[in-house]
Motif scaffolding. Structure first.
Motif, mmCIF file in Angstrom:
data_model
loop_
_atom_site.group_PDB
_atom_site.id
_atom_site.type_symbol
_atom_site.label_atom_id
_atom_site.label_comp_id
_atom_site.label_asym_id
_atom_site.label_seq_id
_atom_site.Cartn_x
_atom_site.Cartn_y
_atom_site.Cartn_z
ATOM 1 N N GLN A 197 0.962 -1.283 -0.117
ATOM 2 C CA GLN A 197 0.043 0.201 -0.030
ATOM 3 C C GLN A 197 0.799 1.119 -0.006
ATOM 4 O OE1 GLN A 197 -2.481 -0.432 3.510
ATOM 5 N NE2 GLN A 197 -4.104 -1.698 2.271
ATOM 6 N N ASN A 198 1.931 1.074 0.802
ATOM 7 C CA ASN A 198 2.756 2.606 0.824
ATOM 8 C C ASN A 198 3.560 2.521 -0.314
ATOM 9 O OD1 ASN A 198 2.167 2.973 3.480
ATOM 10 N ND2 ASN A 198 3.613 1.761 4.353
ATOM 11 N N ALA A 199 3.759 1.460 -1.132
ATOM 12 C CA ALA A 199 4.520 1.655 -2.392
ATOM 13 C C ALA A 199 3.679 1.992 -3.259
ATOM 14 C CB ALA A 199 5.188 0.077 -2.865
ATOM 15 N N GLU A 200 2.399 1.834 -3.425
ATOM 16 C CA GLU A 200 1.560 2.367 -4.139
ATOM 17 C C GLU A 200 1.342 3.818 -4.165
ATOM 18 O OE1 GLU A 200 -1.266 2.527 -7.493
ATOM 19 O OE2 GLU A 200 0.198 0.895 -6.721
ATOM 20 N N LYS A 201 1.361 4.365 -2.785
ATOM 21 C CA LYS A 201 1.270 5.758 -2.485
ATOM 22 C C LYS A 201 2.377 6.385 -3.097
ATOM 23 C CE LYS A 201 -1.246 5.212 1.501
ATOM 24 N NZ LYS A 201 -1.370 5.275 3.135
ATOM 25 N N LEU A 202 3.463 5.800 -2.918
ATOM 26 C CA LEU A 202 4.922 6.506 -3.497
ATOM 27 C C LEU A 202 4.857 6.429 -5.017
ATOM 28 C CD1 LEU A 202 7.424 4.930 -0.973
ATOM 29 C CD2 LEU A 202 6.426 7.182 -0.899
ATOM 30 N N ARG A 203 4.426 5.211 -5.791
ATOM 31 C CA ARG A 203 4.411 5.329 -6.938
ATOM 32 C C ARG A 203 3.425 6.428 -7.695
ATOM 33 N NH1 ARG A 203 1.370 3.788 -11.005
ATOM 34 N NH2 ARG A 203 -0.397 3.395 -9.756
ATOM 35 N N SER A 262 12.998 13.253 -5.112
ATOM 36 C CA SER A 262 13.684 12.088 -4.650
ATOM 37 C C SER A 262 12.785 10.960 -4.736
ATOM 38 C CB SER A 262 13.946 12.646 -3.219
ATOM 39 O OG SER A 262 12.851 12.864 -2.268
ATOM 40 N N PHE A 263 11.327 10.931 -4.609
ATOM 41 C CA PHE A 263 10.544 9.985 -4.911
ATOM 42 C C PHE A 263 10.463 9.447 -6.277
ATOM 43 C CE2 PHE A 263 8.666 12.036 -1.269
ATOM 44 C CZ PHE A 263 8.734 11.090 -0.516
ATOM 45 N N ASN A 316 23.544 9.786 5.394
ATOM 46 C CA ASN A 316 23.600 11.273 6.073
ATOM 47 C C ASN A 316 22.541 12.071 5.802
ATOM 48 O OD1 ASN A 316 26.307 10.081 6.569
ATOM 49 N ND2 ASN A 316 27.287 11.611 5.212
ATOM 50 N N GLN A 317 21.909 12.013 4.418
ATOM 51 C CA GLN A 317 20.841 12.840 4.190
ATOM 52 C C GLN A 317 19.901 12.514 5.036
ATOM 53 O OE1 GLN A 317 18.895 11.863 0.569
ATOM 54 N NE2 GLN A 317 16.959 13.479 0.672
ATOM 55 N N SER A 318 19.408 11.354 5.487
ATOM 56 C CA SER A 318 18.337 11.062 6.811
ATOM 57 C C SER A 318 18.679 11.651 8.157
ATOM 58 C CB SER A 318 18.114 9.740 6.676
ATOM 59 O OG SER A 318 19.206 8.808 7.016
ATOM 60 N N GLN A 388 11.938 6.778 4.497
ATOM 61 C CA GLN A 388 11.932 5.976 3.315
ATOM 62 C C GLN A 388 13.379 5.011 3.275
ATOM 63 O OE1 GLN A 388 11.405 7.646 -0.339
ATOM 64 N NE2 GLN A 388 10.807 5.655 -1.415
ATOM 65 N N ILE A 389 14.306 6.192 3.401
ATOM 66 C CA ILE A 389 15.991 5.888 3.506
ATOM 67 C C ILE A 389 16.102 4.971 4.648
ATOM 68 C CG2 ILE A 389 18.392 6.605 3.587
ATOM 69 C CD1 ILE A 389 17.385 9.319 2.450
ATOM 70 N N ILE A 390 15.930 5.059 5.504
ATOM 71 C CA ILE A 390 16.044 4.133 6.524
ATOM 72 C C ILE A 390 15.392 2.494 6.610
ATOM 73 C CG2 ILE A 390 15.813 3.693 9.200
ATOM 74 C CD1 ILE A 390 15.989 6.826 9.643
ATOM 75 N N HIS A 391 14.345 2.608 6.038
ATOM 76 C CA HIS A 391 13.649 1.536 5.811
ATOM 77 C C HIS A 391 14.265 0.677 4.721
ATOM 78 C CE1 HIS A 391 9.654 3.179 7.941
ATOM 79 N NE2 HIS A 391 10.525 2.308 8.817
ATOM 80 N N SER A 392 14.945 1.255 3.755
ATOM 81 C CA SER A 392 15.568 0.709 2.648
ATOM 82 C C SER A 392 16.803 0.086 2.902
ATOM 83 C CB SER A 392 15.695 1.661 1.505
ATOM 84 O OG SER A 392 16.902 2.780 2.135
ATOM 85 N N PHE A 393 17.200 0.346 4.044
ATOM 86 C CA PHE A 393 18.524 -0.088 4.621
ATOM 87 C C PHE A 393 17.799 -1.428 5.939
ATOM 88 C CE2 PHE A 393 20.646 4.163 3.914
ATOM 89 C CZ PHE A 393 20.844 3.656 2.793
ATOM 90 N N LYS A 394 16.807 -1.601 5.816
ATOM 91 C CA LYS A 394 16.399 -2.510 6.775
ATOM 92 C C LYS A 394 16.427 -2.241 8.171
ATOM 93 C CE LYS A 394 17.189 -6.459 3.764
ATOM 94 N NZ LYS A 394 17.930 -8.065 3.513
#
Length: 417
Positions: A197-203, A262-263, A316-318, A388-394
């Motif tokens: 659902q979150n991925a669809e919102k980001l899309r 960035s999205f 660093n950005q996050s 989003q960045i932090i979650h992408s690094f698990k």
């Protein structure tokens, strides 16, 4: 045949709370505290039903699987639910059978096993699926073994009694394994659905930004250029101020578009082995002068060997965004604490804590959502990108905050072996 029916009934009394929780509670109840309270109530009802319809062996033997809802309540709920459910077992046992050998055995077993269960609770919550299963199976085995031993000491050991207790132990361990696997699998499926659902919102956001960003930027750049040409030394101070404000607002609009993009940009995986401590040091050095403008001091507690697998620029950005927000939350000055260390359960922990204005529970729940910001001119996109960045690094993010006291961000990354 009647014993098999009793076993199946006990299992059914365990299945119902799990499915009610995932099909009704998780969809309609948003706050974690309310979820925990409702789940504790369901586990309590399950315990009462299990104890009300036990398996009967002979004249004196009454067995049930009350340990499993107690185990689930303590491991997933924590100290409060665990103690409440244990007290419920004792009170119901007292009311059901009065002061007897069975009552004393129940109290002794809980006194010996509950502290051990609560001791493993934090490790359980920070572990992955299969390690959770092993911990739960071990604790159920420990509970049954203690019960078997104490009952033998109180009543005396006999072959028939030991045989019944061993059968009960094997059954409880098997059912614990089955239900923890079931519970964790359902949780994974639910989390996967939320991620989709979150991925669809980001899309959708990505598509919108890709379509409109270019068209919006062209007239903005033209307007900015003409405003700069109008900034002539001969014009009045008031007009200069208007031109300056117009250019600043155009630049702010451009920053918002960059955050949107960035999205929309395809992400390139440039992750590598990095030391989070060194990255955090760099972030602190970047923002130290900025913090001084707010009369804020940044205090560090950064340990060595905090290695994870991530993209250093994005990390660093996050971190910059979170630390900058912490500084800005203290208009009257104060302290910000940053820390980085490894934990015993295999994570790298990054902590950023401030003494700022804090947030309410409602504000915490909305944190990381697009267009939600506590700043007067904020968009909320910066914090959403950070999440989003932090979650992408698990990574996992936990935020605790109290109004007029401060906010604490805790970020957990999987540690490299």
């Amino acid at each position: 045949m009647s014993i098999i029916k009793d076993f199946l009934l006990q299992m059914t009394l365990m299945v119902l709370p799990i499915f009610i929780y995932f099909t009704i509670i998780t969809e309609r109840v948003k706050h974690d505290r309310n979820k925990t309270i409702l789940m504790t109530v369901f586990w309590g009802i399950s315990i009462l039903l299990c104890m009300s319809f036990p398996l009967n062996f002979g004249h004196d033997s009454r067995l049930d699987i009350r340990i499993i809802p107690l185990l689930f309540g303590a491991l997933y709920g924590g100290f409060g639910p665990g103690v409440f459910l244990a007290a419920l077992i004792i009170l119901y046992r007292l009311n059901f059978g009065g002061i007897s050998i069975g009552f004393y055995n129940t109290v002794l077993v809980l006194a010996v096993t509950l502290p051990v269960i609560l001791f493993y609770q934090k490790l359980f919550m920070h572990s992955r699926k299969y390690k959770r299963v092993l911990i739960a199976v071990f604790l159920s085995f420990y509970y049954c073994f203690v019960g078997l031993s104490l009952l033998g000491i109180i009543k005396g050991f006999s072959f028939d009694a030991i045989k019944v207790q061993v059968i009960h132990l094997i059954f409880v361990v098997g059912v614990t394994w089955f239900f923890v696997m079931l519970y964790e699998t359902i949780r994974e499926i639910q989390q996967l659905r939320l991620d989709i659902q979150n991925a669809e919102k980001l899309r959708v956001i990505s598509e919108l930004t890709s379509v409109f960003a270019h068209e919006i930027r062209n007239p903005m750049q033209v307007t900015r250029g003409f405003l700069q040409l109008l900034d002539d030394p001969d014009i009045s101070e008031s007009k200069k101020q208007y031109i300056k404000i117009s250019i600043e607002e155009l630049d702010r609009a451009n920053d918002i578009i960059n955050e949107f993009l960035s999205f929309g940009k395809p992400t390139v995986d440039n992750s590598t082995k990095i030391n989070v401590g060194k990255q955090l040091e760099q972030v602190v050095n970047i923002l130290e002068n900025f913090a001084l403008n707010y009369d804020v001091k940044i205090k560090k507690d950064i340990h060595d060997s905090c290695w994870i697998f991530a993209n250093p620029q994005k990390l660093n950005q996050s971190l910059i965004n979170i630390l900058k927000n912490a500084v800005e939350s203290m208009p009257n000055g104060g302290n910000v604490w940053v820390a980085c260390m490894s934990t015993e359960d295999g994570f790298i922990k990054v902590m950023i804590k401030d003494e700022g204005i804090g947030m309410t529970r409602k504000q915490l729940d909305s944190l990381g959502s697009p267009f939600y910001s506590l700043k007067e001119k904020g968009t909320g996109l910066g914090m959403m990108v950070s999440y989003q960045i932090i979650h992408s690094f698990k990574g996992k993010i936990k935020v605790n905050s109290n109004q007029n006291i401060g906010t604490e961000f805790t970020i957990l990354f999987p540690q490299l072996p």
